[in-house]
Design an enzyme around this catalytic site. Sequence first.
Site, mmCIF file in Angstrom:
data_model
loop_
_atom_site.group_PDB
_atom_site.id
_atom_site.type_symbol
_atom_site.label_atom_id
_atom_site.label_comp_id
_atom_site.label_asym_id
_atom_site.label_seq_id
_atom_site.Cartn_x
_atom_site.Cartn_y
_atom_site.Cartn_z
ATOM 1 N N HIS A 126 2.163 -4.773 -0.408
ATOM 2 C CA HIS A 126 1.214 -4.289 0.558
ATOM 3 C C HIS A 126 -0.472 -4.484 -0.129
ATOM 4 C CE1 HIS A 126 -0.794 -1.136 2.726
ATOM 5 N NE2 HIS A 126 -1.421 -0.866 1.780
ATOM 6 N N ASP A 149 -3.930 -4.198 0.430
ATOM 7 C CA ASP A 149 -5.167 -3.551 1.226
ATOM 8 C C ASP A 149 -6.282 -4.564 1.205
ATOM 9 O OD1 ASP A 149 -4.195 -0.989 1.483
ATOM 10 O OD2 ASP A 149 -4.286 -1.082 -0.608
ATOM 11 N N ASP A 209 1.378 2.669 4.686
ATOM 12 C CA ASP A 209 0.194 3.303 4.053
ATOM 13 C C ASP A 209 -0.643 4.107 5.060
ATOM 14 O OD1 ASP A 209 -0.611 4.072 1.881
ATOM 15 O OD2 ASP A 209 -1.809 2.415 1.305
ATOM 16 N N ASP A 219 2.195 -2.050 -3.744
ATOM 17 C CA ASP A 219 0.946 -2.673 -3.540
ATOM 18 C C ASP A 219 0.782 -4.095 -4.534
ATOM 19 O OD1 ASP A 219 0.491 -0.459 -2.114
ATOM 20 O OD2 ASP A 219 -1.114 0.345 -3.449
ATOM 21 N N HIS A 225 -6.941 0.997 6.789
ATOM 22 C CA HIS A 225 -6.876 2.346 6.353
ATOM 23 C C HIS A 225 -7.422 2.694 5.064
ATOM 24 C CE1 HIS A 225 -3.157 0.089 4.722
ATOM 25 N NE2 HIS A 225 -3.434 0.854 3.541
HETATM 26 ZN ZN ZN Z 1 -2.984 0.573 1.955
#
Ligand code: ZN
Length: 1140
Positions: free
Chosen positions: A157, A159, A271, A408, A552
């Site tokens: 994941h 971000d 998420d 993550d 997000h």
């Molecule tokens: Zn995230």
Amino acid sequence: MKMKRNLFRLLVGGVFCVLVMSLYHVLEMMQGAETPGQDFYRLQQQIDKLERLLSDNNRLVVTLRDSLLHRQPARGAGAAVNVSAGSAHRPAGALPGCRLAQEMKGGADGVQLLDVYDLLPFNNPDGGAWKQGFQISYRGNEWDEQPLEVLLVPHSHNDPGWLKTFENYYQDQTKHILNNMLIKLTEDSRRKMIWAEISYFSKWWNDIDEQKREMVKRLVGAGQLELVTGGWVMADEANSHYFALLDQLIEGHQWIQRHLGVRPSSGWAVDPFGHSPSMAYLLKGAGLNNMVIQRVHYAVKKQFAQQKTLEFLWRQSWDSSPRSDITCHMMPFYSYDVPHTCGPNPAVCCQFDFHRLPGRRTMCPWKKSPQPITEQNVQERALLLLDQYRQKSRLFRSHVLLVPLGDDFRFVEASEWDAQFSNYQKLFDYFDQHPELHVKARFGTLSDYFEALHRRLNAAGTTLPTLRGDFFTYADRDDHYWSGYFTSRPFYKRLDRTLEATLRATEILFSLTLAEMRRFRGDGRLVSDFPAREHFQRLTAGRRSLALFQHHDAVTGTARDPVVVDYGTRLFHSILNLRQVLQSSAHWLLLLDKSQYHHDQSKPFMQLDDVISAHDALPRKTLLALNDEPRSLIIFNPTEQLRSSVISVVVDSPDADVIDAATGRPMAAQISAVWAEPNQASTEQFQLDFVAELPPLSLVVYHVTKASFGSAHRARYSFYCRGNPPVVQSEHFQVSRPEGPEADAPLSLSNQHIRIWSSPETGLLQKLRLQSGPVRDVRVQFLWYGTRRNQDKSGAYLFLPGEEGAQPYSSSEPPLVRVSRGPVFSDITSCFRHFTHTVRLYHLDGHAGRSLEISNMVDIRSEFNRELVMRLVSDVANGNRFYSDLNGFQMQQRRTLQKLPLQANFYPMTSAAFLQDAASRVSLLSAQSQAVASLRPGELEVVLDRRLQQDDNRGLGQGVTDNKLTASLYHLLLEDRRGGAEDVGGASVEHLSLLAHLTSLSLNHLPITMVAPSNSQTPALRPFLPLRSSLPCDVHLLNLRTLEDSQEADSPSQEAALLLHRKGFDCSSAPQPPLACTWSAQEEVDLDLLFSPLRFRSLRRSGLTLLREDDQPESARQPAAPRGARLRPMEVSAFRVEVA
Ligand SMILES: [Zn+2]
């Protein structure tokens, strides 16, 4: 009687035709006589206007003819055609948008989440992550017939910005992950991986050489690497507007198609903090058939696990068909990390996260570490893991099991890849060698899982249950509801929408400019001096900035301060860049003599009339110096509707005239003070407001001139301040300071539609009355929320208010109240210490005059752990029900439940919320995303800003203290309802009224004002009027987005994506006088007629992300046949078009 009226209308139509024909004749003669100049173009404009009227008239004739033809089966499907607003009083159900809503109010099949919420006790037994779940038991022979099929799906994941910026994450982690992915997947064809964020993937692609790109293609082709969802980011689903949600999906899918030639088929959203059916709708429309969601309230997860409904067909609430169904898998446990994905026991599952092997950096908090798999322990380890798999499997209807493997930013180092893949392979091999265990396990992609699932379900004849509703408001444990992020960093939530509106306006104008240029040249090519390629790159960059911000942790306001600055800077620069495209497109379109076009980056011919100086500054109007020479103002109407709008500019004279440049007609105008301080008017700057009549998508030119002394209408002011008569400085304006009984009388303003009464003490709204209706209570209040004294406190994600609830806002000093009255608008401004609140009425005929504009300027930088809310308290008897929108796409019913804590009753509001009873509806339409609640009947409140000193333990590691001077804007609409709702407070599916849709459209897409140099240097300009008439008022032009050339990268193609959204609407309100727009009773719409005189040289219906394989071939058509397209109510339709 009716026949007589029809005949009369036909007669009018005939006269009209004759009139227009003769005008054409005159025009032809003039063209021969070589008299260019103003007269010629004035005449041409008159003719354009007549053409528009004629077109409306044609539609009327069509309507009449159709209504005669279909008189008998008038109620059958698709009977009547264009219904004009005059017939808005027909019973509800007769119109298509209404018919749909009525059907849906009957019985909804499948699981309705609202009912689940009514049912659940929300008692949180025992707290804790999976302790909120239950014991899962199995006999052990369940898999004897059909083995358990386990698909372990490796994921990482990433971000695009959170604790680090997008760039820093990329350099530190993401590029290593992707580099190693290439090596490690190639080593063993059994290995698999999924990837979601195309923002990162495309950046990495730019960094790698051709040989590596070929390797990527091979991995994708072999099914070892799957791009899931395929969006630019894993988007937030609460604060994001559906324009941006779809746009980031288009950007990602277009990239994937161009570079990899594949299409995503499964969605992956592990998420985002709650899930919206709008996202499900867009994914389905983009061609995806499956999706995974994760962050759902723990009590809902438990219920779904018990009912074996964790896999379901997610259907849109308003859809009476299965068309919108998408298979959705909800993860059952607390998180998407390894401890919470192999089964219900995190202490066991953590031992199968081989990244946490002893000696590596990460540990298991449950004190039991993973062990490397050896011949000695493989049996014991395999059985331990299998037990978790079997327990988890009991929560689902099939014997296929999805087990994500990742977290993550996982798989950074090569050794991590080796640790995970080699240890798991040993376990899988053990399972293979022991058929008595009845388990098959392998690495898989998401699509591998869903294929296996559908195969198993089909074989067993099992169908999944249908579900309607949304997954807000999310709680991960205890009473920790994630409703804080619906408002966190409101400054940037508003900037997001500013960029969104700028992008849409620029996309449309740029696409129209290219089409006009090709037509102008006649050879399909563009004007050489126009920097089409550079502009297209600016557009692409703007799309990507907006897309990135839908992440997000971006629009949610949950990133670290420096990351917020990084996002803000990107948004800010994109707005500036898009403005360049807008300005030079408008320049070319407006020029009478196109040969005069010259592009000069450093000296644009015209400029927007405001300046944004930094990413954290609000726009400021530039001062226009006036003299006897007219200054040209160019107004772009980015909406598809003819509208009357008030245009506001700042000038250096208290006397000014405005005329329509093409006709010379003077416009109604008003001069108001620019307030340097609440009681001190500037002596150098003045606000000039005038009423502009703006045809759909038009560019119109106005001339502003300095006028003779005292010729302009000036606003008159009254000041109120309790016990402390204010000293007012304003030499150019008439000011009164009422005293005695006059100062105690309610303040009242009115226009032809509404009258309002406000408190003389605070200036805040108290009562409201429509034209002739009863006086209604609608009080505006401001309140503070604090946070808890002990335990966990509010932060960027969580709203954890103190037990005392909201406390009324009070200030030691009474507010200064300023009332202004003028011919264009009147308003009441209340100046409090922490905010300035203005309620304004426009004196306009169209829909703009029917609502109340509310604006707030908020500054809470002096506060400590406080949140400011604006509350409306009305006499609407809505019970515990209200409605808030999901992503601006649809309305969702909300039920305020006493069994839930206060913070659980807050929901996201992207653009609208309303309360209703049988007789009336109060709607609050907004230009930014915020949290909304209706805590008691009649009430509606929005959270304006939050300042929180501490972290709320969700990983961010800081509070929210970077508050700014923040603006928010709304329209408040009171509507009568006829026919009423059977249920108290409304049915499960409700829509905005047409009036509310139009109001929201205007609010979110304000006219764009540009300024040209004074007239002596100005070449002759002519207005640009691309459409003959407004689109039907239920059809929204979501975008006209130029597509990238398939041969030449970074260049515009001849094709554009035409995105149309047909809105569902409520029909129980019937505004008086009726709306000045039409809508069609048929789903089939003639696009050529709709966009006339624009022509579509080609038109292909496509999926929502315009992938070529989604294109439906153009149906064989006669050259003269109408270009029919089906636009279903509530649906977004996408077409690949060539505008000619
Ligand atoms: Zn995230």
